[in-house]
Design a protein around this motif. Structure first.
Motif, short mmCIF file in Angstrom:
data_model
loop_
_atom_site.label_atom_id
_atom_site.label_comp_id
_atom_site.label_asym_id
_atom_site.label_seq_id
_atom_site.Cartn_x
_atom_site.Cartn_y
_atom_site.Cartn_z
N VAL A 1 -3.51 12.12 -1.84
CA VAL A 1 -3.85 10.93 -1.07
C VAL A 1 -4.76 11.34 0.08
O VAL A 1 -4.43 12.24 0.86
CB VAL A 1 -2.59 10.23 -0.54
N VAL A 2 -5.91 10.68 0.17
CA VAL A 2 -6.91 11.01 1.18
C VAL A 2 -6.87 10.01 2.33
O VAL A 2 -7.07 10.38 3.48
CB VAL A 2 -8.32 11.02 0.54
N ARG A 3 -6.58 8.74 2.04
CA ARG A 3 -6.61 7.71 3.08
C ARG A 3 -5.75 6.53 2.66
O ARG A 3 -5.71 6.15 1.51
CB ARG A 3 -8.04 7.26 3.30
N VAL A 4 -5.08 5.95 3.65
CA VAL A 4 -4.36 4.70 3.48
C VAL A 4 -4.82 3.77 4.59
O VAL A 4 -4.80 4.14 5.76
CB VAL A 4 -2.83 4.90 3.57
N GLN A 5 -5.26 2.58 4.21
CA GLN A 5 -5.76 1.63 5.20
C GLN A 5 -5.09 0.28 4.98
O GLN A 5 -5.02 -0.21 3.86
CB GLN A 5 -7.27 1.48 5.09
N VAL A 6 -4.58 -0.30 6.08
CA VAL A 6 -3.98 -1.64 6.06
C VAL A 6 -4.63 -2.41 7.20
O VAL A 6 -4.37 -2.11 8.36
CB VAL A 6 -2.46 -1.59 6.23
N GLY A 7 -5.46 -3.39 6.85
CA GLY A 7 -6.18 -4.12 7.88
C GLY A 7 -7.07 -3.17 8.66
O GLY A 7 -7.90 -2.48 8.10
N ARG A 8 -6.85 -3.11 9.96
CA ARG A 8 -7.64 -2.22 10.81
C ARG A 8 -6.97 -0.85 11.00
O ARG A 8 -7.57 0.05 11.57
CB ARG A 8 -7.86 -2.86 12.17
N LEU A 9 -5.74 -0.70 10.57
CA LEU A 9 -5.01 0.56 10.71
C LEU A 9 -5.44 1.52 9.61
O LEU A 9 -5.31 1.21 8.42
CB LEU A 9 -3.51 0.30 10.65
N GLY B 1 -10.68 -7.73 7.48
CA GLY B 1 -9.84 -8.59 6.66
C GLY B 1 -8.37 -8.23 6.79
O GLY B 1 -7.96 -7.48 7.67
N ILE B 2 -7.57 -8.76 5.89
CA ILE B 2 -6.13 -8.51 5.96
C ILE B 2 -5.64 -7.66 4.80
O ILE B 2 -4.45 -7.48 4.64
CB ILE B 2 -5.35 -9.84 5.98
N GLY B 3 -6.53 -7.13 4.01
CA GLY B 3 -6.14 -6.34 2.85
C GLY B 3 -5.89 -4.89 3.20
O GLY B 3 -5.82 -4.50 4.36
N GLY B 4 -5.74 -4.09 2.19
CA GLY B 4 -5.53 -2.67 2.38
C GLY B 4 -6.04 -1.89 1.18
O GLY B 4 -6.50 -2.46 0.19
N MET B 5 -5.97 -0.57 1.28
CA MET B 5 -6.40 0.28 0.18
C MET B 5 -5.79 1.66 0.33
O MET B 5 -5.44 2.08 1.43
CB MET B 5 -7.91 0.38 0.13
N VAL C 1 -4.49 8.90 12.81
CA VAL C 1 -4.26 7.46 12.80
C VAL C 1 -5.31 6.83 13.69
O VAL C 1 -5.45 7.21 14.86
CB VAL C 1 -2.84 7.12 13.31
N ARG C 2 -6.05 5.87 13.14
CA ARG C 2 -7.09 5.20 13.91
C ARG C 2 -6.97 3.70 13.76
O ARG C 2 -6.53 3.20 12.73
CB ARG C 2 -8.48 5.64 13.42
N TRP C 3 -7.39 3.00 14.79
CA TRP C 3 -7.50 1.55 14.79
C TRP C 3 -8.97 1.25 14.71
O TRP C 3 -9.71 1.46 15.67
CB TRP C 3 -6.86 0.97 16.05
N LYS C 4 -9.45 0.76 13.56
CA LYS C 4 -10.88 0.53 13.36
C LYS C 4 -11.33 -0.78 13.99
O LYS C 4 -10.59 -1.75 13.99
CB LYS C 4 -11.20 0.55 11.88
N ARG C 5 -12.54 -0.78 14.46
CA ARG C 5 -13.13 -1.99 15.04
C ARG C 5 -13.84 -2.79 13.97
O ARG C 5 -14.14 -2.30 12.89
CB ARG C 5 -14.13 -1.63 16.11
N GLY C 6 -14.15 -4.03 14.29
CA GLY C 6 -14.92 -4.87 13.39
C GLY C 6 -14.04 -5.70 12.47
O GLY C 6 -12.82 -5.71 12.58
N GLU D 1 0.83 -1.21 0.00
CA GLU D 1 0.00 0.00 0.00
C GLU D 1 0.86 1.26 0.00
O GLU D 1 0.47 2.27 -0.58
CB GLU D 1 -0.96 -0.01 1.19
N ALA D 2 2.03 1.21 0.65
CA ALA D 2 2.94 2.36 0.61
C ALA D 2 3.42 2.61 -0.81
O ALA D 2 3.58 3.77 -1.22
CB ALA D 2 4.12 2.12 1.54
#
Length: 142
Positions: A83-91, A110-114, A102-107, A69-70
């Motif tokens: 760049v508006v958002r980078v997400q890896v798993g829950r990060l 998966g293991i992907g990113g975007m 920087v947030r740690w999302k709940r729920g 993702e980087a």
């Protein structure tokens, strides 16, 4: 027509890929992804020769996705996109004007990113997208 939440219809057209193309691409994606994870964890288990091979595999998988993702994000910035958002798993990381969020999302995420970005209107859209899309896999290949 959709597969896994992604629409495959071409905008302003009624054309959709045949069902066998969607099925074959999903199968290839699953086999390559699952096979890569199995090889990663098997290698970590053999290398570690102990119980800590599994946590090592989880860490290496996270680092691999983070680097992937980087690569997308760096190509977007170099290409002039915002760049508006980078997400890896829950990060979840969002650049702001005065720093980072920087947030740690709940729920279940998966293991992907975007990487979410907006292309620059002053540069070739095709070149930006080709560079952004190719940068992630090329980063993993190196």
């Amino acid at each position: 027509m959709s597969d896994g939440g992604y629409a495959y219809r071409v905008p302003d057209s009624e054309w959709t890929p045949p069902a066998w193309v969607l099925g074959a691409s999903s199968a290839v994606r699953f086999v390559l992804g699952f096979g890569g994870v199995v090889v990663l964890f098997a290698g970590c288990g053999i290398l570690a020769r102990g119980w800590w091979g599994f946590p090592l595999g989880v860490c290496l998988l996270f680092v691999s996705i983070l680097l992937h993702e980087a690569g997308h994000a760096i190509a977007a910035v170099v290409g002039g996109a915002t760049v508006v958002r980078v997400q890896v798993g829950r990060l979840d990381v969002q650049p702001l004007r005065d720093g980072w969020r920087v947030r740690w999302k709940r729920g279940l995420h998966g293991i992907g990113g975007m990487v979410q970005s907006f292309p620059s209107p002053h540069r070739s859209l095709r070149r930006q997208f080709v560079a952004i899309v190719a940068a992630g896999p090329l980063t993993n290949a190196v």
